[in-house]
Design an enzyme around this catalytic site. Structure first.
Site, mmCIF file in Angstrom:
data_model
loop_
_atom_site.group_PDB
_atom_site.id
_atom_site.type_symbol
_atom_site.label_atom_id
_atom_site.label_comp_id
_atom_site.label_asym_id
_atom_site.label_seq_id
_atom_site.Cartn_x
_atom_site.Cartn_y
_atom_site.Cartn_z
ATOM 1 N N ASP A 264 -2.476 -2.381 -7.742
ATOM 2 C CA ASP A 264 -3.509 -2.347 -6.736
ATOM 3 C C ASP A 264 -4.787 -3.456 -7.419
ATOM 4 O O ASP A 264 -4.745 -3.641 -8.655
ATOM 5 C CB ASP A 264 -4.313 -0.959 -6.595
ATOM 6 C CG ASP A 264 -4.950 -0.670 -5.296
ATOM 7 O OD1 ASP A 264 -5.678 -1.984 -5.004
ATOM 8 O OD2 ASP A 264 -5.208 0.238 -4.769
ATOM 9 N N TRP A 265 -5.654 -3.551 -6.596
ATOM 10 C CA TRP A 265 -6.843 -4.515 -7.122
ATOM 11 C C TRP A 265 -7.471 -3.615 -8.384
ATOM 12 O O TRP A 265 -8.178 -2.796 -7.996
ATOM 13 C CB TRP A 265 -7.915 -4.712 -5.971
ATOM 14 C CG TRP A 265 -7.097 -6.053 -5.175
ATOM 15 C CD1 TRP A 265 -7.866 -7.352 -5.112
ATOM 16 C CD2 TRP A 265 -5.777 -6.445 -4.696
ATOM 17 N NE1 TRP A 265 -6.910 -8.161 -4.401
ATOM 18 C CE2 TRP A 265 -5.903 -7.524 -4.327
ATOM 19 C CE3 TRP A 265 -4.897 -5.492 -4.515
ATOM 20 C CZ2 TRP A 265 -4.575 -8.019 -3.443
ATOM 21 C CZ3 TRP A 265 -3.669 -5.995 -3.673
ATOM 22 C CH2 TRP A 265 -3.453 -7.287 -3.285
#
Ligand code: BGC
Length: 741
Positions: A265-266
């Site tokens: 995920d970011w």
């Protein structure tokens, strides 16, 4: 040691390919050949992505969206351009100026249809729009189990049940990928709360995880075959999900034979060597991580022998393989195409109508009679549009937002979220349905004024809204603001009061006994207003069923208070005035103990605790009633059950017979949804529906084996209209059996 683990990984990749099922012909050979021709720099460049909006010099083929990874044109590999796509192609903070997309209803709405074909159609539509906008990696497929009813992101997730969640998300992903693009499923795994999501350490035992959250992913993978799996922000049993060898190498790649790539995920990568060795294949949005762990540091780690070359090759190969399998190399995808928004709006409206759940309807208040002449509509910005959820999934709807408000919060939500209304006003849609009626509107800000207006109307419709967003959880299950007081005041003034809820999850209803009708519309998307009007007028029969339990109050939950609330508040307090909450870095470590509820998520928890919810999982009314008979079961390796369903009312309707088995799980009798059918019936019509039961749903997970174990015995089976219902009962004879993980 490291070399050994790399060899094991390579072997597991080969095994994976065998068990995952036949790939399109030639995919593996093509992937091998392509990776063999790549230079070391090209491989390293492939295993991370940047955020185009923050890139200093943006390549010509980049699209401003979530992520960009350069391609290798000389080998025919296009750049990877990823976008959020849970509920349509997102465009947060209007990054691509005024670039609109069809806003689908929330995932909860989609799941309320219990309709795999509808989920596939919705996914196909998202994928088509994404492709037309030159994106080829969809960050779709949120399949986290709804374990925490207050989770701010529940509108992006489908259900508390692993079978329902897994099947629907899997179908949606298959629909997305039918456009020749890659989809993820996310967030792997156990990301059930937003409160301190980057800090929380989720504690759970393996059998419970395998039978609940992980099973949802496993089923979604089998149905959807996504090219990628995105990791979660949280830790699981002490290790970040993005570098959790048990989750990524053991469960996902070895046991489930996943041949695609794992992306982070970011902003949730924390290392180079542990992350690479423990199964992460791509660092997403490296721009916002502490370091570009999978860029130069990875190249150095490979040169130093800390990460075997074979592992870097495996990372690159997994990405290339998914690109080939999806068809990215075979279809030119860098040319923007026109989109038929009218046709897509019809898909969104059909989805919204199928997802609206009628929770209460006494005295025939609904559908509203065509003869109604004086109707008052109150609150919920029903004169403007319908609500949507905030965060990375935020779509800029076709027509542009009808209204955007700053959220009343000091949390990360405030940084990138706006309370956004889709331009589909229920008021206008109701006026179109009831042209002979006088329909007035009150904004609901003053309950006494609204009540006075309601007093003279034949029917009062109160819209109540509950905004949720990525980045923060709801402080409680109560409707925010004055909604409860408003509903109570209007109900006291007019006994024919209908409440329409636009919520991102379960809410409490202290006024429930005072109103004759309640409709849960969720966030119903691009044509939500029209969909609500169709249901209220009876033009469309309500057919949604709850994919989650609605608790009476928080004391019924496994965790009456969300873990980490105090730690996050303390850290925010320390930073007040200095920085924004979104950049919180010094939250004291805390755990969320999922051993309390274990695999008993949602209705299972209510069953073992003998608690009665406000509305049970699976519940939903329509304008007719159904009878069930001739339930029969057939035991065997793939047990089946069938039942005859009859429409016993005077109007057409959709029945959703649900089959639940009661399985003995570590000393407890636990009900499990084992199948369902959605069936449309004319008045008097009967149909026999049948289901085939996935044997894992009759099993417990045994880590010592390792795998699923079914005990010999008789398993009670019921068919009902919801988790608390039994219209007919039977028993399945099951033989002892072991199944692989
Ligand atoms: C979310 C992901 C999303 C990513 C990229 C993160 O904040 O958790 O679901 O795909 O951002 O926008």
């Amino acid at each position: 040691m490291r070399r050994r683990s790399a060899i094991l990984l390579m072997a597991s990749t080969l095994l994976a390919t065998a068990a995952w099922g036949a790939p399109p012909p030639g995919v593996d050979a093509r992937a091998d050949a392509l990776v063999r021709q790549m230079t070391q720099d090209e491989k390293v460049a492939l295993v991370s992505s940047d955020m185009p909006a923050l890139m200093r010099s943006r390549p010509a083929d980049a699209v401003i969206s979530a992520g960009y990874t350069p391609g290798v044109p000389r080998l025919g590999l296009p750049s990877l351009r990823s976008t959020d796509a849970s509920l349509g192609v997102s465009n947060i903070m209007n990054m691509r100026r005024n670039d609109v997309a069809t806003a689908l209803p929330s995932s909860l709405s989609l799941a309320s249809s219990w309709d795999p074909a509808g989920a596939r159609a919705a996914g196909a539509m998202i994928g088509a729009e994404a492709r037309a906008k030159r994106m080829n990696v969809m960050l779709a497929g949120g399949v986290n189990l709804i374990r925490e009813p207050r989770n701010g992101r529940n509108f992006e997730y489908p259900s508390e049940d692993p079978l329902l969640a897994g099947v629907l998300v899997g179908e949606q992903v298959a629909g997305v990928q039918s456009n020749g693009i890659i989809s993820t499923i996310k967030h792997f795994a156990l990301n059930a709360q937003e409160t301190g999501r980057n800090f929380v350490d989720v504690k759970i035992d393996e059998p419970s995880a395998r039978e609940s959250d992980l099973l949802a992913f496993q089923i979604a993978l089998e149905h959807g075959r996504p090219g990628s799996v995105m990791t979660a922000y949280n830790k699981v049993n002490g290790q970040y999900a993005s570098e959790n060898g048990w989750l990524l190498n053991d469960v996902l790649k070895r046991d489930w034979a996943f041949p695609g790539y794992v992306m982070s995920d970011w902003g949730n990568v924390h290392s180079t060597v542990p992350a690479a060795l423990n199964g992460l294949d791509q660092q997403s949005g490296k721009t916002i991580d502490k370091a570009p762990f999978f860029a130069a540091p990875l190249a150095q780690a490979v040169a130093a022998g800390e990460v075997p070359q074979a592992r870097l090759d495996d990372m690159a190969r997994r990405i290339v393989r998914s690109a080939i399998a999806a068809g990215l190399l075979d279809r030119p995808d860098d040319v923007a195409q026109p989109i038929d928004f009218e046709a897509h709006a019809r898909i969104a409206q059909a989805a919204a109508e199928a997802g609206i759940v009628l929770l209460k309807n006494e005295g025939g208040v609904l559908p509203i009679a065509a003869t109604a002449r004086r109707i008052v509509v109150i609150g919920g910005h029903a004169d403007i549009g319908i609500l949507s959820g905030g965060g990375s999934s935020q779509v800029r709807p076709v027509g542009g937002p009808a209204l955007e408000l700053r959220p009343n919060t000091s949390s990360p939500a405030a940084m990138f979220s706006r309370v956004t209304y889709t331009p589909s006003a229920p008021l206008a849609a109701l006026r179109a349905r009831f042209p002979a009626a006088e329909i007035s509107f009150d904004d609901g800000n003053d309950p006494a004024r609204a009540a006075a207006l309601a007093r003279d109307a034949e029917i009062a419709i109160v819209f109540a809204e509950e905004w949720r967003t990525e980045g923060e959880d709801r402080p409680s299950l109560a409707l925010p603001g004055n909604a409860d007081a408003l509903i109570a005041a209007v109900a006291a003034a007019n006994p024919r009061t209908v409440v329409v809820l636009e919520t991102g999850g379960a809410v409490t209803m202290p006024w429930l006994d005072q109103v004759p009708a309640v409709v849960e519309a969720w966030y119903p998307g691009q044509r939500g207003g029209e969909a609500i009007a169709a249901i209220l007028s009876g033009a469309t029969a309500p057919s949604g069923r709850l994919p989650i339990t609605f608790p009476r109050n928080e004391t019924q939950l496994a965790r009456p208070t969300i873990d980490g609330t105090a730690e996050v508040q303390a850290a925010a307090e320390r930073l007040r005035g200095r920085s924004s909450y979104g950049l919180l870095t010094d939250v004291a470590p805390f755990a969320a103990d999922y051993r309390i509820d274990g695999a008993n998520v949602g209705y299972k928890w209510f069953a073992v605790k003998n608690e009665t919810p406000l509305f049970p999982f699976g519940y939903g009314l329509t304008y007719t009633r159904f009878g069930y008979d001739a339930l029969s079961v057939r035991s065997g390796r793939s047990p089946t059950a069938r039942v005859r369903v009859t429409n016993r009312g005077r109007v057409a309707g959709v029945a959703v017979p649900q089959f639940y088995a009661t399985v003995r799980v570590r000393g407890q009798a636990v009900p499990r949804l084992v199948g369902w059918q959605r069936v449309a019936l004319e008045p008097g019509e009967s149909r026999t529906v049948s289901i085939t039961i996935d044997p894992r749903l009759l099993a417990v997970y045994d880590p010592a084996q390792p795998g699923w174990r079914i005990e010999e015995g008789r398993v009670p089976l019921v068919v009902g209209e919801h988790a608390g219902d039994a219209q007919a009962t039977a028993e399945l004879d099951v033989a002892a059996r072991r199944l692989k993980p």
